[in-house]
Structure formats: structure tokens, C-alpha cells
Design a protein around this motif. Structure first.
Motif, PDB file in Angstrom:
ATOM      1  N   GLU A   1      52.101  39.975  34.724  1.00  0.00           N
ATOM      2  CA  GLU A   1      51.378  40.876  35.844  1.00  0.00           C
ATOM      3  C   GLU A   1      51.134  42.397  34.632  1.00  0.00           C
ATOM      4  O   GLU A   1      51.842  42.723  34.304  1.00  0.00           O
ATOM      5  CB  GLU A   1      52.534  41.219  36.601  1.00  0.00           C
ATOM      6  CG  GLU A   1      51.808  42.032  37.752  1.00  0.00           C
ATOM      7  CD  GLU A   1      52.458  41.616  39.063  1.00  0.00           C
ATOM      8  OE1 GLU A   1      52.678  42.353  40.014  1.00  0.00           O
ATOM      9  OE2 GLU A   1      52.695  40.378  39.475  1.00  0.00           O
ATOM     10  N   LYS A   2      50.077  42.631  35.077  1.00  0.00           N
ATOM     11  CA  LYS A   2      49.320  43.790  34.410  1.00  0.00           C
ATOM     12  C   LYS A   2      49.202  45.029  35.447  1.00  0.00           C
ATOM     13  O   LYS A   2      49.213  44.809  36.560  1.00  0.00           O
ATOM     14  CB  LYS A   2      47.919  43.549  33.924  1.00  0.00           C
ATOM     15  CG  LYS A   2      48.014  42.694  32.745  1.00  0.00           C
ATOM     16  CD  LYS A   2      46.394  42.433  32.200  1.00  0.00           C
ATOM     17  CE  LYS A   2      46.416  41.354  31.096  1.00  0.00           C
ATOM     18  NZ  LYS A   2      46.609  40.006  31.688  1.00  0.00           N
ATOM     19  N   LYS A  37      42.536  38.383  30.977  1.00  0.00           N
ATOM     20  CA  LYS A  37      42.696  38.692  32.724  1.00  0.00           C
ATOM     21  C   LYS A  37      42.596  40.235  32.806  1.00  0.00           C
ATOM     22  O   LYS A  37      43.466  40.674  32.572  1.00  0.00           O
ATOM     23  CB  LYS A  37      43.875  37.971  33.198  1.00  0.00           C
ATOM     24  CG  LYS A  37      43.377  36.363  33.272  1.00  0.00           C
ATOM     25  CD  LYS A  37      44.290  35.589  34.221  1.00  0.00           C
ATOM     26  CE  LYS A  37      44.154  34.191  34.180  1.00  0.00           C
ATOM     27  NZ  LYS A  37      44.032  33.581  35.537  1.00  0.00           N
ATOM     28  N   GLY A  38      41.651  40.471  33.873  1.00  0.00           N
ATOM     29  CA  GLY A  38      41.603  41.728  34.463  1.00  0.00           C
ATOM     30  C   GLY A  38      40.883  42.803  33.516  1.00  0.00           C
ATOM     31  O   GLY A  38      40.560  43.661  33.708  1.00  0.00           O
ATOM     32  N   THR A  39      40.294  42.065  32.258  1.00  0.00           N
ATOM     33  CA  THR A  39      39.675  43.169  31.460  1.00  0.00           C
ATOM     34  C   THR A  39      38.279  43.139  31.622  1.00  0.00           C
ATOM     35  O   THR A  39      37.763  42.591  32.599  1.00  0.00           O
ATOM     36  CB  THR A  39      39.794  42.787  30.003  1.00  0.00           C
ATOM     37  OG1 THR A  39      39.289  41.567  29.637  1.00  0.00           O
ATOM     38  CG2 THR A  39      41.311  42.513  29.521  1.00  0.00           C
ATOM     39  N   ASP A  83      36.547  40.021  31.030  1.00  0.00           N
ATOM     40  CA  ASP A  83      36.601  38.910  32.079  1.00  0.00           C
ATOM     41  C   ASP A  83      35.861  39.186  33.388  1.00  0.00           C
ATOM     42  O   ASP A  83      35.237  38.179  34.006  1.00  0.00           O
ATOM     43  CB  ASP A  83      38.315  39.108  32.567  1.00  0.00           C
ATOM     44  CG  ASP A  83      38.675  37.553  33.333  1.00  0.00           C
ATOM     45  OD1 ASP A  83      38.243  36.381  32.949  1.00  0.00           O
ATOM     46  OD2 ASP A  83      39.589  37.835  34.198  1.00  0.00           O
ATOM     47  N   LYS A  84      35.923  40.510  33.592  1.00  0.00           N
ATOM     48  CA  LYS A  84      35.139  40.687  34.930  1.00  0.00           C
ATOM     49  C   LYS A  84      33.601  40.252  34.886  1.00  0.00           C
ATOM     50  O   LYS A  84      32.961  40.230  35.888  1.00  0.00           O
ATOM     51  CB  LYS A  84      35.423  42.150  35.513  1.00  0.00           C
ATOM     52  CG  LYS A  84      36.735  42.493  35.810  1.00  0.00           C
ATOM     53  CD  LYS A  84      36.955  43.945  36.065  1.00  0.00           C
ATOM     54  CE  LYS A  84      38.416  44.366  36.346  1.00  0.00           C
ATOM     55  NZ  LYS A  84      38.822  45.811  36.376  1.00  0.00           N
ATOM     56  N   ARG A 144      32.225  38.966  41.526  1.00  0.00           N
ATOM     57  CA  ARG A 144      32.874  40.093  41.963  1.00  0.00           C
ATOM     58  C   ARG A 144      33.271  39.958  43.529  1.00  0.00           C
ATOM     59  O   ARG A 144      32.222  39.428  44.157  1.00  0.00           O
ATOM     60  CB  ARG A 144      32.446  41.327  41.807  1.00  0.00           C
ATOM     61  CG  ARG A 144      33.224  42.675  42.136  1.00  0.00           C
ATOM     62  CD  ARG A 144      32.429  43.970  42.021  1.00  0.00           C
ATOM     63  NE  ARG A 144      31.353  44.079  42.701  1.00  0.00           N
ATOM     64  CZ  ARG A 144      31.388  44.531  43.966  1.00  0.00           C
ATOM     65  NH1 ARG A 144      32.667  44.686  44.733  1.00  0.00           N
ATOM     66  NH2 ARG A 144      30.316  44.873  44.924  1.00  0.00           N
ATOM     67  N   GLN A 161      40.393  50.927  46.190  1.00  0.00           N
ATOM     68  CA  GLN A 161      40.152  51.156  44.791  1.00  0.00           C
ATOM     69  C   GLN A 161      40.062  52.498  44.348  1.00  0.00           C
ATOM     70  O   GLN A 161      40.556  52.808  43.425  1.00  0.00           O
ATOM     71  CB  GLN A 161      38.703  50.513  44.467  1.00  0.00           C
ATOM     72  CG  GLN A 161      38.214  50.412  43.138  1.00  0.00           C
ATOM     73  CD  GLN A 161      38.126  49.268  42.434  1.00  0.00           C
ATOM     74  OE1 GLN A 161      38.984  48.341  42.914  1.00  0.00           O
ATOM     75  NE2 GLN A 161      37.220  48.876  41.531  1.00  0.00           N
TER      76      GLN A 161
END
Lengths: 283, 63
Positions: free
Chosen positions: A165-166, A212-214, A217-218, A223, B34
Motif C-alpha cells: 500500500e502506497k 502502480k500509482g506512478t 502507470d497513470k 482515468r 483530490q
């Protein structure tokens, strides 16, 4: 090797579905990568980057990449018999992510029937079981549903270890203090074992072990903020007063009902009625 | 308790909205959350950085 039989993959372009495609190149010569698009999902074309990477890495495999609009399917599945479902299941009707994935599966079945595909896979992983379509009990229901149309549904990366988990907080120790010393994922699962992103890296399909989450990756998958309402419902409304078992039970009840309720769409499709809402390919 | 009350109203609004408006509402909530978390974690990270800096300065000062 299933030389002549193609396989269809629900392909978002993220690490899990990309690894699914990479693993299936050992068994299939033709792989259909289907990215689904609807209102509320943005930058769908991002998935094309990992399709191209897969094609470069596995030139002997034929990849068919398509973006399919499933807006009408999602609308029908979310809102059919709405008042009745609202009185029976309440806020569970806000389970947008599950309904969206169910709609993708329905649209995928129609695509498979159109293209004579008998095998479907996706990147469902046990680390994300808060999402209905990644829950083992729902996956079993979907497997049975696919079977009624002569299609086999598998999840090749389901047992890969979930990623750590980040936290947005850079100081890891502080993040641990704030989350009570242990992250939710670590509490539920052993953190040992290879993750999908590590496997993807070892296959040469990713530049680093943790993506993941970088930003990288995005930029490789669509989105979507539609999970926000679902998140508010589950994390802030339901789970503070109920436990995970109750959540799983309610989710199973709701989605078992939704799967049965959605069957008519495919029945109509097979009869040639309402074909227009399926296989709406985007260029 | 307070967050549960807010959650109730967010869910109540969402559940009553038709297809397109619910999508717009989810997008709106997404950006608000966000922005909130971005600000929150930005401040926390800033405080942590300053605390570390002060700690290191204290160590050097003590030598």
C-alpha cells in the motif's frame, strides 16, 4: 498451445491486465485486447501504449486491440428496475465500480459471441477485494454466467501478491504510525510473493519494479473518478457500522440479482433484438 | 460520526440522480476529494520535512 483458438482480455492497459495478456501469449496465438469506454471514463486511448509494448515484445502473437463503447449497456444495467432495486438494496445501487465491471463482462460476452471467442480473462487480483468484480465470490458467479454462453472465464493474475500500500506521505514510518502501524492490505494478506508489477518488470514490460500509482502507470490506463461515490458509500457509510463479512454478503446478494437481471440483454442480443447497444467499436 | 453524516448526504444525492448527472456528481466529488487530500498531505509532508530539518540542525548544534 491453443493454436487456433483466440482469447479475449478485458484490457485497461494497467499492470494487471497487461501481465494477463503477457502470460497468455504462452497459450494463445491470437489475443483480443478489449478496452471499454463510457461516459465518465477519460483518456481511454492510454491503454494503446501497453498494447504496442506487448506487440513489440511478443511479435509471434497476433494482438487485436479494440476500444468498445459500452455506455448504453452500463446505463441499462445500472438503472433497470431502479425503484424496486432502490427499495430492496438501498445505497448498494451506488456500487458503480461493480456495475461498471459487470457491464463490461456483459459487453465482452456479446463481443465473444460475435467473434467466436470461447475464453475470456482479466486482471482481477485478490488485493483489491473491496471492488465487487475482484471478490472471489463474485468472480465465481461471473464464471458460471460466462459458462452459460459456452465461454470460460479465468483470472491468471488473481493469486499474485498485492502491491504494498502506497501512501502520499513520503515518510514511511509516519505513514505507518498514522495508519495504526500496519496497512489494511498487510493486515489481510501476507506481503510475501511476487506482485504483478514485479513480474511485468522481470518480463521486460515495465521500466521499474514498482509502477502502480506512478505517473508512468497513470499514463497507460484510462482515468476514472466514478469510484468516488462507491468509495464514500463503502468506506464512510457502510463499513464504519458493519464488518467486511456483511459487506461481502450484501455485495453477493446484490450482484447475484444484477447478474440474473442483466441476462435479458444477452438473451435479446442472441435473438437479434437490441444489437445496437453492443460491439460499438470506437476508432 | 460527522463523516458518516456527510457520507449519508453524498450517497442520498447520488442515489437520486439520473445517469448523466450522477456521473458529473462523481467527477465533482472526485476533484474535491483530490484537492482536499492533496492539500492535507502536502501540509503533513511539509511539517515532516521541517521537523527533520530542525532535528538535524539540533544534532549538529549539540556537537
Amino acid at each position: 498451445m491453443e493454436e487456433n483458438k483466440p482469447v479475449g482480455i478485458l484490457f485497461s492497459g494497467g499492470t494487471d491486465s497487461t501481465l494477463t495478456a503477457a502470460l497468455l501469449t504462452k497459450e494463445y496465438k491470437k489475443i483480443h485486447l478489449i478496452t471499454f469506454d463510457r461516459l465518465g471514463i477519460f483518456e481511454v486511448k492510454n491503454s494503446e501504449k501497453n498494447y504496442k509494448r506487448l506487440q513489440d515484445k511478443f511479435p509471434e502473437t497476433e494482438f487485436v486491440y479494440k476500444i468498445i463503447d459500452f455506455n448504453d449497456v452500463f446505463k441499462k444495467i445500472s438503472y433497470q428496475n431502479y425503484i424496486k432495486n432502490l427499495t430492496k438494496y438501498g445505497f448498494m445501487n451506488l456500487s458503480t465500480c461493480g456495475l461498471c465491471k459487470l457491464s463490461m463482462h456483459i459487453a465482452m460476452i456479446a463481443y465473444c459471441l460475435e467473434n467466436q471467442i470461447e475464453q475470456v480473462s482479466d486482471g482481477a487480483n485478490r488485493g483489491m477485494e473491496i471492488f465487487p468484480a475482484q471478490m472471489d465470490i463474485i468472480i465465481e458467479k461471473l464464471r458460471d454466467f460466462y459458462k452459460t454462453y459456452g465461454i470460460s472465464y479465468t483470472n491468471p493474475v488473481f493469486d499474485f501478491a498485492p502491491p504494498e500500500e502506497k501512501s502520499l506521505i513520503k515518510d514511511k514510518e509516519m505513514a505507518q504510525i498514522m495508519s495504526g502501524g500496519v496497512s489494511k492490505r498487510e493486515a489481510n494478506y501476507e506481503s510475501s510473493g511476487e506482485t504483478t508489477e514485479q513480474k511485468l518488470y522481470s518480463l521486460g514490460l515495465s521500466p521499474q519494479q514498482e509502477v502502480k500509482g506512478t505517473h508512468y502507470d497513470k499514463k497507460r490506463q484510462p482515468r476514472c473518478f466514478q469510484f468516488m461515490i462507491f468509495n464514500v458509500y463503502v468506506q464512510k457509510w457502510f463499513l464504519p457500522k458493519h464488518n467486511m463479512d456483511e459487506y461481502r454478503k450484501n455485495t453477493l446478494d446484490f450482484f447475484s440479482h444484477k447478474i440474473t437481471e442483466s441476462k435479458f440483454l444477452l438473451d435479446d442480443y442472441q435473438k437479434g433484438i437490441g444489437k445496437g447497444i453492443f460491439n460499438k467499436e470506437k476508432t | 460520526m460527522f463523516s458518516r453524516v456527510i457520507a449519508f448526504f453524498v450517497c442520498l444525492i447520488a442515489v437520486l440522480l439520473p445517469f448523466r448527472l450522477r456521473i458529473v456528481f462523481a467527477e465533482f466529488v472526485g476533484w474535491v476529494v483530490q484537492l482536499f487530500y492533496g492539500t492535507y498531505y502536502g501540509i503533513i509532508n511539509f511539517i515532516l520535512k521541517e521537523l527533520k530539518k530542525a532535528e538535524e540542525e539540533g544534532k549538529h548544534g549539540g556537537e
